[in-house]
Design an enzyme around this catalytic site. Structure first.
Site, PDB file in Angstrom:
ATOM      1  N   TRP A 137      10.827   6.430   6.070  1.00 51.20           N
ATOM      2  CA  TRP A 137      10.896   7.091   5.236  1.00 51.20           C
ATOM      3  C   TRP A 137      10.051   8.571   5.622  1.00 51.20           C
ATOM      4  O   TRP A 137      10.791   9.464   5.132  1.00 51.20           O
ATOM      5  CB  TRP A 137      10.128   6.881   3.877  1.00 51.20           C
ATOM      6  CG  TRP A 137      10.917   5.686   3.115  1.00 51.20           C
ATOM      7  CD1 TRP A 137      10.314   4.260   3.004  1.00 51.20           C
ATOM      8  CD2 TRP A 137      12.281   5.648   2.619  1.00 51.20           C
ATOM      9  NE1 TRP A 137      11.553   3.661   2.557  1.00 51.20           N
ATOM     10  CE2 TRP A 137      12.504   4.297   2.398  1.00 51.20           C
ATOM     11  CE3 TRP A 137      13.221   6.653   2.646  1.00 51.20           C
ATOM     12  CZ2 TRP A 137      13.728   3.828   1.648  1.00 51.20           C
ATOM     13  CZ3 TRP A 137      14.311   6.333   1.944  1.00 51.20           C
ATOM     14  CH2 TRP A 137      14.670   4.962   1.598  1.00 51.20           C
ATOM     15  N   LYS A 146       9.278   1.493  -7.161  1.00 51.78           N
ATOM     16  CA  LYS A 146       8.438   0.423  -6.487  1.00 51.78           C
ATOM     17  C   LYS A 146       7.327  -0.383  -7.464  1.00 51.78           C
ATOM     18  O   LYS A 146       7.470  -1.312  -7.790  1.00 51.78           O
ATOM     19  CB  LYS A 146       7.859   0.911  -5.397  1.00 51.78           C
ATOM     20  CG  LYS A 146       9.147   1.126  -4.171  1.00 51.78           C
ATOM     21  CD  LYS A 146      10.279   1.553  -4.270  1.00 51.78           C
ATOM     22  CE  LYS A 146      11.227   1.548  -3.274  1.00 51.78           C
ATOM     23  NZ  LYS A 146      11.072   2.589  -2.403  1.00 51.78           N
ATOM     24  N   ASP A 201       3.760  10.819   0.413  1.00 50.79           N
ATOM     25  CA  ASP A 201       4.649   9.866  -0.285  1.00 50.79           C
ATOM     26  C   ASP A 201       4.075   8.532  -0.716  1.00 50.79           C
ATOM     27  O   ASP A 201       3.697   8.018   0.204  1.00 50.79           O
ATOM     28  CB  ASP A 201       5.933   9.599   0.772  1.00 50.79           C
ATOM     29  CG  ASP A 201       6.842   8.742   0.294  1.00 50.79           C
ATOM     30  OD1 ASP A 201       6.787   8.283  -0.982  1.00 50.79           O
ATOM     31  OD2 ASP A 201       8.116   8.536   0.715  1.00 50.79           O
TER      32      ASP A 201
HETATM   33  C1  LIG Z   1      11.903   3.785  -1.503  1.00 52.51           C
HETATM   34  C2  LIG Z   1      11.388   4.773  -0.874  1.00 52.51           C
HETATM   35  C3  LIG Z   1      11.965   5.942  -0.895  1.00 52.51           C
HETATM   36  C4  LIG Z   1      13.063   6.508  -1.414  1.00 52.51           C
HETATM   37  O1  LIG Z   1      13.077   6.476  -2.753  1.00 52.51           O
HETATM   38  P1  LIG Z   1      14.351   7.007  -3.466  1.00 52.51           P
HETATM   39  O2  LIG Z   1      13.803   6.994  -4.975  1.00 52.51           O
HETATM   40  O3  LIG Z   1      15.480   5.767  -3.399  1.00 52.51           O
HETATM   41  O4  LIG Z   1      14.766   8.249  -2.955  1.00 52.51           O
HETATM   42  C5  LIG Z   1      11.029   6.895  -0.229  1.00 52.51           C
HETATM   43  N1  LIG Z   1       9.833   6.586   0.219  1.00 52.51           N
HETATM   44  C6  LIG Z   1       9.261   5.606   0.359  1.00 52.51           C
HETATM   45  C7  LIG Z   1       7.952   5.379   0.880  1.00 52.51           C
HETATM   46  C8  LIG Z   1       9.959   4.575  -0.245  1.00 52.51           C
HETATM   47  O5  LIG Z   1       9.374   3.191  -0.340  1.00 52.51           O
END
Ligand SMILES: *Cc1c(COP(=O)(O)O)cnc(C)c1O
Length: 362
Positions: free
Chosen positions: A104, A197, A173
């Protein structure tokens, strides 16, 4: 009601508290006696205004955010934040530091590069297949921000504490560990998290932004890609992802009123991690892939002695009511995602099954 629910170790979309799903189920037919489904009410109604305002207020209380912070709900997932961040904060000559800790963060870096922005990858754990969080990083003094991924969902690593950036604000993030532990908000200028998540269903991304960052947003951006558009309209510039925001509100209520806040949540999560990592460290059969000190308390990645055994393990676990244990398709192996809503009893059931499986196959 006779619903059979399994222990859900999915990485995302992932488990939600059962009480939240039950309340949402009722609201799906008739929300608060309105005679309308939660999916049928206007986003301009008082009913919805109360939902979004309560979600914002609970976020601020749980994360102890002061008045400098605004909480936004944006569509496009965490992935859209990868481009919005450089578009909004790296106008003209500005530059930023990025730390590469896996899939990511690599994607976030790539998006900034596609836009031709000035960024420096100041550290990476690629040399050891992203199995650790880099230490002793030197950051640029003049960076507009430092971008990190607080929890690496695929590689199973997590920043146990945040790096000393010498006053440069952190953009993080936090898709896979937001609300899993208390936050020292002072370190951050922007936090974003795809809801699916740890805090809700897919379709909405929570963005927490500090006021000085809003001042950096250039005028010449499309409305939907500008943070100011969302900040000036309480995320109601256009139709927001209403249902997702509603579920987030319920999850935050559960965190405050049932769990009792993020200190309590953190203690529960630590205990879960100790149970699972503790068992694996005592076993020669299972091997946690992340280095101690960098291990994620949300996504526990591990290997068995062979890919064949891994396949058998995942299949048999599924038959025993333990779902979602397959590692990400890019890395293979196994992964148990133990987000807030996957409790100690699920972790106990998993370790119990792991012991049995080891006995039979070890
Ligand atoms: C799942 C995830 C993403 C991507 O998320 P989307 O909502 O599918 O764009 C980005 N960063 C992390 C850390 C993730 O776990």
């Amino acid at each position: 009601m006779g619903h059979h629910r399994i222990h859900n170790f999915n990485a995302g979309p992932a488990a939600l508290p059962e009480s939240v799903l039950e309340e949402a189920q009722e609201s799906l037919l008739n929300y608060k006696g309105s005679g309308m489904s939660i999916t049928e009410i206007s986003h301009r109604s008082k009913l919805f205004e109360d939902i979004i305002n309560d979600a914002v207020a609970r976020t601020k209380r749980l994360l102890k955010l002061d008045d400098r912070f605004t909480v936004l709900f944006i569509q496009g997932g965490a992935s859209m934040q990868f481009c919005m961040i450089p578009m909004n904060f790296l106008d003209g000559n500005k530059s930023a530091d990025y730390v590469d800790t896996g899939t990511w963060s690599s994607k976030a870096i790539k998006e900034a590069q596609i836009l031709g922005k000035k960024i420096t990858v100041v550290a990476s754990s690629k040399d050891k297949n992203y199995s650790y969080i880099p230490k002793g990083i030197s950051f640029s003094k003049d960076a507009a921000f430092v971008h990190i991924t607080s929890n690496n969902t695929i590689k199973g690593t997590q920043w146990a504490s945040f790096p000393d950036t010498k006053g440069v604000p952190i953009v993080s993030d936090m898709s896979s560990d937001i609300m899993s532990r208390p936050l020292d908000a002072d370190r951050f200028a922007l936090i974003y998290a795809g809801a699916q998540k740890n805090i809700g269903p897919a379709g909405v991304c929570m963005v927490i932004i500090r006021e000085d960052m809003l001042k950096m947003v250039p005028d010449n951006l499309p409305a939907m890609l500008k943070y100011t558009t969302y900040a000036e309209s309480n995320s109601l510039y256009n139709t927001p992802p209403c249902f997702g925001i509603y579920i987030i509100q319920l999850v935050l209520k559960w965190l405050e009123e049932t769990i009792g806040g993020l200190e309590k949540m953190d203690a529960i999560n630590r205990k879960k991690g100790e149970t699972l990592y503790g068992y694996m460290d005592s076993s020669k059969f299972y091997k946690a892939t992340a280095e101690p000190g960098s291990r994620s308390l949300m996504n526990v990645t591990f290997r068995l002695p062979s890919e064949e055994l891994e396949k058998k393990f995942i299949d048999e676990a599924q038959k025993n009511g333990l779902g979602g244990l397959k590692g990400h398709r890019s890395v293979g192996g196994c992964r148990a995602s133990i987000y807030n809503a996957t409790g100690q009893e699920a972790v106990n059931a998993l370790t119990g099954f792991m012991k049995e499986f080891e006995k039979k196959n070890g």
